[in-house]
Design a protein around this motif. Structure first.
Motif, PDB file in Angstrom:
ATOM      1  N   GLU A 134       0.627  -5.585  -8.907  1.00  0.00           N
ATOM      2  CA  GLU A 134      -0.197  -4.438  -8.527  1.00  0.00           C
ATOM      3  C   GLU A 134       0.678  -3.416  -7.820  1.00  0.00           C
ATOM      4  N   PHE A 135       0.718  -2.199  -8.358  1.00  0.00           N
ATOM      5  CA  PHE A 135       1.357  -1.087  -7.665  1.00  0.00           C
ATOM      6  C   PHE A 135       0.313  -0.484  -6.730  1.00  0.00           C
ATOM      7  N   TRP A 136       0.671  -0.376  -5.470  1.00  0.00           N
ATOM      8  CA  TRP A 136      -0.266   0.104  -4.456  1.00  0.00           C
ATOM      9  C   TRP A 136       0.514   0.782  -3.335  1.00  0.00           C
ATOM     10  N   THR A 137      -0.226   1.415  -2.448  1.00  0.00           N
ATOM     11  CA  THR A 137       0.346   1.968  -1.235  1.00  0.00           C
ATOM     12  C   THR A 137      -0.727   1.905  -0.155  1.00  0.00           C
ATOM     13  N   PHE A 138      -0.326   1.617   1.070  1.00  0.00           N
ATOM     14  CA  PHE A 138      -1.316   1.232   2.080  1.00  0.00           C
ATOM     15  C   PHE A 138      -2.235   2.338   2.557  1.00  0.00           C
ATOM     16  N   ASP A 139      -1.877   3.588   2.368  1.00  0.00           N
ATOM     17  CA  ASP A 139      -2.729   4.673   2.844  1.00  0.00           C
ATOM     18  C   ASP A 139      -3.606   5.261   1.729  1.00  0.00           C
ATOM     19  N   CYS A 140      -3.694   4.569   0.618  1.00  0.00           N
ATOM     20  CA  CYS A 140      -4.490   5.002  -0.544  1.00  0.00           C
ATOM     21  C   CYS A 140      -5.847   4.307  -0.485  1.00  0.00           C
ATOM     22  N   ILE A 141      -6.933   5.072  -0.409  1.00  0.00           N
ATOM     23  CA  ILE A 141      -8.267   4.483  -0.305  1.00  0.00           C
ATOM     24  C   ILE A 141      -8.617   3.675  -1.540  1.00  0.00           C
ATOM     25  N   ASN A 142      -8.224   4.127  -2.715  1.00  0.00           N
ATOM     26  CA  ASN A 142      -8.496   3.374  -3.938  1.00  0.00           C
ATOM     27  C   ASN A 142      -7.763   2.034  -3.926  1.00  0.00           C
ATOM     28  N   ALA A 196      -6.965   0.397  -1.188  1.00  0.00           N
ATOM     29  CA  ALA A 196      -7.673  -0.424  -0.191  1.00  0.00           C
ATOM     30  C   ALA A 196      -8.898  -1.084  -0.810  1.00  0.00           C
ATOM     31  N   HIS A 197      -9.542  -0.397  -1.729  1.00  0.00           N
ATOM     32  CA  HIS A 197     -10.724  -0.966  -2.386  1.00  0.00           C
ATOM     33  C   HIS A 197     -10.369  -2.138  -3.301  1.00  0.00           C
ATOM     34  N   THR A 198      -9.134  -2.192  -3.801  1.00  0.00           N
ATOM     35  CA  THR A 198      -8.740  -3.295  -4.689  1.00  0.00           C
ATOM     36  C   THR A 198      -8.270  -4.530  -3.918  1.00  0.00           C
ATOM     37  N   VAL A 199      -7.898  -4.363  -2.654  1.00  0.00           N
ATOM     38  CA  VAL A 199      -7.340  -5.476  -1.875  1.00  0.00           C
ATOM     39  C   VAL A 199      -8.247  -6.708  -1.868  1.00  0.00           C
ATOM     40  N   THR A 248       9.030   0.193   6.985  1.00  0.00           N
ATOM     41  CA  THR A 248       8.726  -1.230   6.806  1.00  0.00           C
ATOM     42  C   THR A 248       7.787  -1.756   7.883  1.00  0.00           C
ATOM     43  N   ASP A 249       7.963  -1.312   9.117  1.00  0.00           N
ATOM     44  CA  ASP A 249       7.058  -1.759  10.187  1.00  0.00           C
ATOM     45  C   ASP A 249       5.623  -1.313   9.919  1.00  0.00           C
ATOM     46  N   ASN A 250       5.451  -0.086   9.443  1.00  0.00           N
ATOM     47  CA  ASN A 250       4.100   0.393   9.094  1.00  0.00           C
ATOM     48  C   ASN A 250       3.509  -0.447   7.963  1.00  0.00           C
ATOM     49  N   LEU A 251       4.338  -0.790   6.984  1.00  0.00           N
ATOM     50  CA  LEU A 251       3.879  -1.614   5.872  1.00  0.00           C
ATOM     51  C   LEU A 251       3.466  -2.997   6.373  1.00  0.00           C
ATOM     52  N   LYS A 252       4.281  -3.597   7.234  1.00  0.00           N
ATOM     53  CA  LYS A 252       3.954  -4.928   7.768  1.00  0.00           C
ATOM     54  C   LYS A 252       2.645  -4.896   8.554  1.00  0.00           C
ATOM     55  N   LYS A 253       2.422  -3.840   9.322  1.00  0.00           N
ATOM     56  CA  LYS A 253       1.161  -3.712  10.067  1.00  0.00           C
ATOM     57  C   LYS A 253      -0.021  -3.607   9.109  1.00  0.00           C
ATOM     58  N   ALA A 254       0.146  -2.850   8.038  1.00  0.00           N
ATOM     59  CA  ALA A 254      -0.940  -2.705   7.054  1.00  0.00           C
ATOM     60  C   ALA A 254      -1.223  -4.032   6.361  1.00  0.00           C
ATOM     61  N   ILE A 255      -0.181  -4.775   6.023  1.00  0.00           N
ATOM     62  CA  ILE A 255      -0.359  -6.080   5.379  1.00  0.00           C
ATOM     63  C   ILE A 255      -1.135  -7.015   6.315  1.00  0.00           C
ATOM     64  N   ALA A 256      -0.791  -6.993   7.595  1.00  0.00           N
ATOM     65  CA  ALA A 256      -1.522  -7.818   8.576  1.00  0.00           C
ATOM     66  C   ALA A 256      -2.973  -7.353   8.707  1.00  0.00           C
ATOM     67  N   ARG A 257      -3.171  -6.039   8.766  1.00  0.00           N
ATOM     68  CA  ARG A 257      -4.530  -5.481   8.897  1.00  0.00           C
ATOM     69  C   ARG A 257      -5.408  -5.856   7.704  1.00  0.00           C
ATOM     70  N   PHE A 258      -4.835  -5.802   6.504  1.00  0.00           N
ATOM     71  CA  PHE A 258      -5.581  -6.159   5.290  1.00  0.00           C
ATOM     72  C   PHE A 258      -5.712  -7.678   5.111  1.00  0.00           C
ATOM     73  N   TRP A 314      -1.705   4.791  -8.638  1.00  0.00           N
ATOM     74  CA  TRP A 314      -2.060   3.882  -7.538  1.00  0.00           C
ATOM     75  C   TRP A 314      -3.566   3.724  -7.571  1.00  0.00           C
ATOM     76  N   PRO A 315      -4.110   2.591  -7.598  1.00  0.00           N
ATOM     77  CA  PRO A 315      -3.485   1.312  -7.921  1.00  0.00           C
ATOM     78  C   PRO A 315      -3.315   1.159  -9.431  1.00  0.00           C
TER      79      PRO A 315
END
Length: 188
Positions: free
Chosen positions: A71-79, A81-84, A115-125, A148-149
């Motif tokens: 899955e190609f994604w990015t953490f600040d994309c609402i669409n 987030a809906h697939t997570v 990378t730190d922002n990405l890690k925080k998003a992964i934890a949040r999700f 995306w996605p």
């Protein structure tokens, strides 16, 4: 006073828009990239990955015999987030049956490159499956991806079997996963 604030807000918006336009023109793939992958084509490997999260580095050769959902994604994309929740459910439901889920995080905005922002998003999700940080768009470009996605299902022989862009078609995607895993009948 109110007019100065209004002018400042307009100027700020224009500067932000111009900055994003410059970023997007340099960070996004070129308009003359090759056509999208076709079903049955060999799936490109993960390339140019900056960081792997939740996993050591993976490659498709070592994943032969497994069904791989990229899955190609990015953490600040609402669409995205809906697939997570669907990605997490499929990972949980089918990982012991031969499914490998890999989230290829390809940033759209400058804050998503960190990378730190990405890690925080992964934890949040609450994402537990492997995530590959593709800041250079190398894997994105290898797939000729533009969305995306975007979901790509790879069969046990390393060939592209299915793709879907955007949200939706979750039942069809899951049925394709089940078919590639050789699972018949109802979900479970």
């Amino acid at each position: 006073m109110f007019e100065r604030l209004k002018i400042a807000a307009v100027v700020t918006a224009l500067v932000a828009t111009a900055a994003y336009a410059v970023f997007a023109s340099t960070a996004s793939p070129a308009a003359n990239e090759p056509a999208a992958l076709q079903n049955g084509a060999p799936a490109p490997d993960f390339t140019g990955i900056d960081t792997w999260i939740n996993s050591p580095p993976l490659d498709l050769k070592q994943l032969r015999g497994k069904v791989v959902l990229v899955e190609f994604w990015t953490f600040d994309c609402i669409n995205c987030a809906h697939t997570v929740p669907y990605m997490k459910a499929w990972y949980s439901r089918y990982r012991d049956r031969g499914l490998v889920v890999v989230g290829v995080h390809t940033p759209e905005l400058p804050i998503e490159r960190n990378t730190d922002n990405l890690k925080k998003a992964i934890a949040r999700f609450g994402i537990e499956y492997p995530v590959a940080q593709d800041n250079s768009y190398a894997t994105w470009n290898a797939y000729s991806n533009q969305y995306w996605p975007a979901l790509y299902l790879i069969d046990k022989n390393g060939k592209l079997a299915y793709s879907h862009f955007g949200e939706g078609d979750y039942d069809q995607t899951e049925q394709t996963i089940r078919g590639l895993l050789g699972l018949d009948g109802k979900k479970g």
